[in-house]
Write a protein that holds these residues in place. Structure first.
Motif, PDB file in Angstrom:
ATOM      1  N   ASP A 120       0.856  -1.188   0.000  1.00  0.00           N
ATOM      2  CA  ASP A 120       0.000   0.000   0.000  1.00  0.00           C
ATOM      3  C   ASP A 120       0.894   1.240   0.000  1.00  0.00           C
ATOM      4  N   GLU A 121       0.920   1.937  -1.098  1.00  0.00           N
ATOM      5  CA  GLU A 121       1.775   3.129  -1.233  1.00  0.00           C
ATOM      6  C   GLU A 121       1.381   4.263  -0.281  1.00  0.00           C
ATOM      7  N   THR A 122       0.183   4.217   0.268  1.00  0.00           N
ATOM      8  CA  THR A 122      -0.249   5.281   1.184  1.00  0.00           C
ATOM      9  C   THR A 122       0.024   4.935   2.647  1.00  0.00           C
ATOM     10  N   ALA A 123       0.461   3.710   2.921  1.00  0.00           N
ATOM     11  CA  ALA A 123       0.690   3.272   4.303  1.00  0.00           C
ATOM     12  C   ALA A 123       1.830   4.066   4.939  1.00  0.00           C
ATOM     13  N   ARG A 124       1.665   4.404   6.213  1.00  0.00           N
ATOM     14  CA  ARG A 124       2.676   5.163   6.946  1.00  0.00           C
ATOM     15  C   ARG A 124       2.725   4.693   8.395  1.00  0.00           C
ATOM     16  N   PRO A 125       3.931   4.405   8.879  1.00  0.00           N
ATOM     17  CA  PRO A 125       4.089   4.178  10.313  1.00  0.00           C
ATOM     18  C   PRO A 125       4.331   5.528  10.978  1.00  0.00           C
ATOM     19  N   ASN A 126       4.337   5.570  12.284  1.00  0.00           N
ATOM     20  CA  ASN A 126       4.654   6.827  12.951  1.00  0.00           C
ATOM     21  C   ASN A 126       6.151   7.115  12.954  1.00  0.00           C
ATOM     22  N   MET A 127       6.945   6.075  12.931  1.00  0.00           N
ATOM     23  CA  MET A 127       8.395   6.254  12.930  1.00  0.00           C
ATOM     24  C   MET A 127       8.859   6.572  11.518  1.00  0.00           C
ATOM     25  N   SER A 128       9.655   7.619  11.401  1.00  0.00           N
ATOM     26  CA  SER A 128      10.207   7.942  10.087  1.00  0.00           C
ATOM     27  C   SER A 128      11.726   8.046  10.116  1.00  0.00           C
ATOM     28  N   VAL A 129      12.320   7.928  11.292  1.00  0.00           N
ATOM     29  CA  VAL A 129      13.774   7.998  11.425  1.00  0.00           C
ATOM     30  C   VAL A 129      14.383   6.748  10.815  1.00  0.00           C
ATOM     31  N   LYS A 130      15.388   6.933   9.959  1.00  0.00           N
ATOM     32  CA  LYS A 130      16.077   5.815   9.330  1.00  0.00           C
ATOM     33  C   LYS A 130      17.430   5.628  10.010  1.00  0.00           C
ATOM     34  N   LEU A 131      17.701   4.411  10.435  1.00  0.00           N
ATOM     35  CA  LEU A 131      19.005   4.099  11.016  1.00  0.00           C
ATOM     36  C   LEU A 131      19.935   3.642   9.896  1.00  0.00           C
ATOM     37  N   LYS A 132      20.970   4.411   9.655  1.00  0.00           N
ATOM     38  CA  LYS A 132      21.890   4.056   8.578  1.00  0.00           C
ATOM     39  C   LYS A 132      22.860   2.968   9.005  1.00  0.00           C
ATOM     40  N   LYS A 133      23.178   2.919  10.292  1.00  0.00           N
ATOM     41  CA  LYS A 133      24.114   1.920  10.805  1.00  0.00           C
ATOM     42  C   LYS A 133      23.577   1.357  12.124  1.00  0.00           C
ATOM     43  N   GLY A 134      23.907   0.107  12.374  1.00  0.00           N
ATOM     44  CA  GLY A 134      23.629  -0.474  13.683  1.00  0.00           C
ATOM     45  C   GLY A 134      22.250  -1.064  13.898  1.00  0.00           C
ATOM     46  N   ALA A 135      21.421  -1.126  12.865  1.00  0.00           N
ATOM     47  CA  ALA A 135      20.062  -1.650  13.050  1.00  0.00           C
ATOM     48  C   ALA A 135      20.077  -3.111  13.513  1.00  0.00           C
ATOM     49  N   ASP A 136      20.980  -3.920  12.961  1.00  0.00           N
ATOM     50  CA  ASP A 136      21.081  -5.325  13.392  1.00  0.00           C
ATOM     51  C   ASP A 136      21.487  -5.412  14.857  1.00  0.00           C
ATOM     52  N   ASP A 137      22.394  -4.530  15.262  1.00  0.00           N
ATOM     53  CA  ASP A 137      22.868  -4.539  16.646  1.00  0.00           C
ATOM     54  C   ASP A 137      21.761  -4.109  17.611  1.00  0.00           C
ATOM     55  N   ILE A 138      21.015  -3.080  17.236  1.00  0.00           N
ATOM     56  CA  ILE A 138      19.920  -2.618  18.089  1.00  0.00           C
ATOM     57  C   ILE A 138      18.845  -3.702  18.194  1.00  0.00           C
ATOM     58  N   ALA A 139      18.546  -4.376  17.095  1.00  0.00           N
ATOM     59  CA  ALA A 139      17.562  -5.462  17.119  1.00  0.00           C
ATOM     60  C   ALA A 139      18.035  -6.594  18.037  1.00  0.00           C
ATOM     61  N   ALA A 140      19.318  -6.909  17.991  1.00  0.00           N
ATOM     62  CA  ALA A 140      19.860  -7.951  18.880  1.00  0.00           C
ATOM     63  C   ALA A 140      19.769  -7.513  20.339  1.00  0.00           C
ATOM     64  N   TYR A 141      20.006  -6.238  20.610  1.00  0.00           N
ATOM     65  CA  TYR A 141      19.871  -5.706  21.971  1.00  0.00           C
ATOM     66  C   TYR A 141      18.427  -5.815  22.437  1.00  0.00           C
ATOM     67  N   LEU A 142      17.482  -5.446  21.595  1.00  0.00           N
ATOM     68  CA  LEU A 142      16.072  -5.540  21.970  1.00  0.00           C
ATOM     69  C   LEU A 142      15.668  -6.986  22.239  1.00  0.00           C
ATOM     70  N   ALA A 143      16.278  -7.927  21.558  1.00  0.00           N
ATOM     71  CA  ALA A 143      15.973  -9.344  21.774  1.00  0.00           C
ATOM     72  C   ALA A 143      16.377  -9.801  23.167  1.00  0.00           C
ATOM     73  N   THR A 144      17.280  -9.075  23.812  1.00  0.00           N
ATOM     74  CA  THR A 144      17.673  -9.450  25.185  1.00  0.00           C
ATOM     75  C   THR A 144      16.574  -9.124  26.177  1.00  0.00           C
ATOM     76  N   PHE A 145      15.589  -8.347  25.760  1.00  0.00           N
ATOM     77  CA  PHE A 145      14.434  -7.998  26.595  1.00  0.00           C
ATOM     78  C   PHE A 145      13.221  -8.800  26.154  1.00  0.00           C
ATOM     79  N   SER A 146      13.425 -10.093  26.030  1.00  0.00           N
ATOM     80  CA  SER A 146      12.381 -10.981  25.539  1.00  0.00           C
ATOM     81  C   SER A 146      11.457 -11.419  26.664  1.00  0.00           C
ATOM     82  N   THR A 147      10.218 -11.647  26.333  1.00  0.00           N
ATOM     83  CA  THR A 147       9.246 -12.156  27.317  1.00  0.00           C
ATOM     84  C   THR A 147       9.247 -13.675  27.334  1.00  0.00           C
ATOM     85  N   GLN A 148       9.997 -14.294  26.433  1.00  0.00           N
ATOM     86  CA  GLN A 148      10.001 -15.756  26.337  1.00  0.00           C
ATOM     87  C   GLN A 148      11.174 -16.364  27.048  1.00  0.00           C
TER      88      GLN A 148
END
Length: 148
Positions: A120-148
């Motif tokens: 859907d070309e009209t779809a928009r999330p609220n977040m628009s900030v683009k991470l140019k570097k470190g997205a994989d690292d931040i995702a791995a950090y967030l995984a350490t706060f797992s509920t499982q």
């Protein structure tokens, strides 16, 4: 095996390995300040990582259906109801579950990710900030706060 087939297999293996690249949680913790202007990490009312009030709580985000975080959907003193687009909720209703891989992809281009996911070309999330570097690292950090 013909050269072309061998090259295709090698290319496939390399791109698959890149698609499943694992981030470094320690590096992600150092980079998380990019996210904390909008997001906190809160478990059972205890603030584990301070953050802003304009984004949903990221505790347990890995494995969560998109747009389903309680405050995001229902509002709270932290997040006023109605401040979010329905597109993230719609993505969750259409099956988007957050993984380390798609959190990293989303973080690199939130608008493009949701447009493509929802087709859907009209779809928009609220977040628009683009991470140019470190997205994989931040995702791995967030995984350490797992509920499982």
């Amino acid at each position: 095996m013909p050269k072309i087939a061998a090259t295709a297999v090698l290319f496939s293996l390399l791109t698959t390995a890149q698609a499943f690249a694992v981030g470094d949680p320690a590096k992600g913790e150092l980079l998380y300040n990019r996210c904390s202007s909008c997001h906190a990490i809160i478990k059972d009312g205890e603030v584990l990582v301070k953050g802003g009030i304009t984004g949903p709580n990221l505790y347990g985000v890995v494995g969560r259906v998109a747009g389903s975080e309680y405050d995001y959907r229902n509002g709270s003193e932290r997040l006023p109801i109605g401040m979010f687009t329905d597109d993230m909720i719609r993505a969750g209703q259409e099956g988007l579950v957050w993984t380390e891989e798609n959190i990293a992809a989303y973080s690199q281009d939130p608008v493009g990710f949701i447009k493509e996911y929802l087709n859907d070309e009209t779809a928009r999330p609220n977040m628009s900030v683009k991470l140019k570097k470190g997205a994989d690292d931040i995702a791995a950090y967030l995984a350490t706060f797992s509920t499982q």
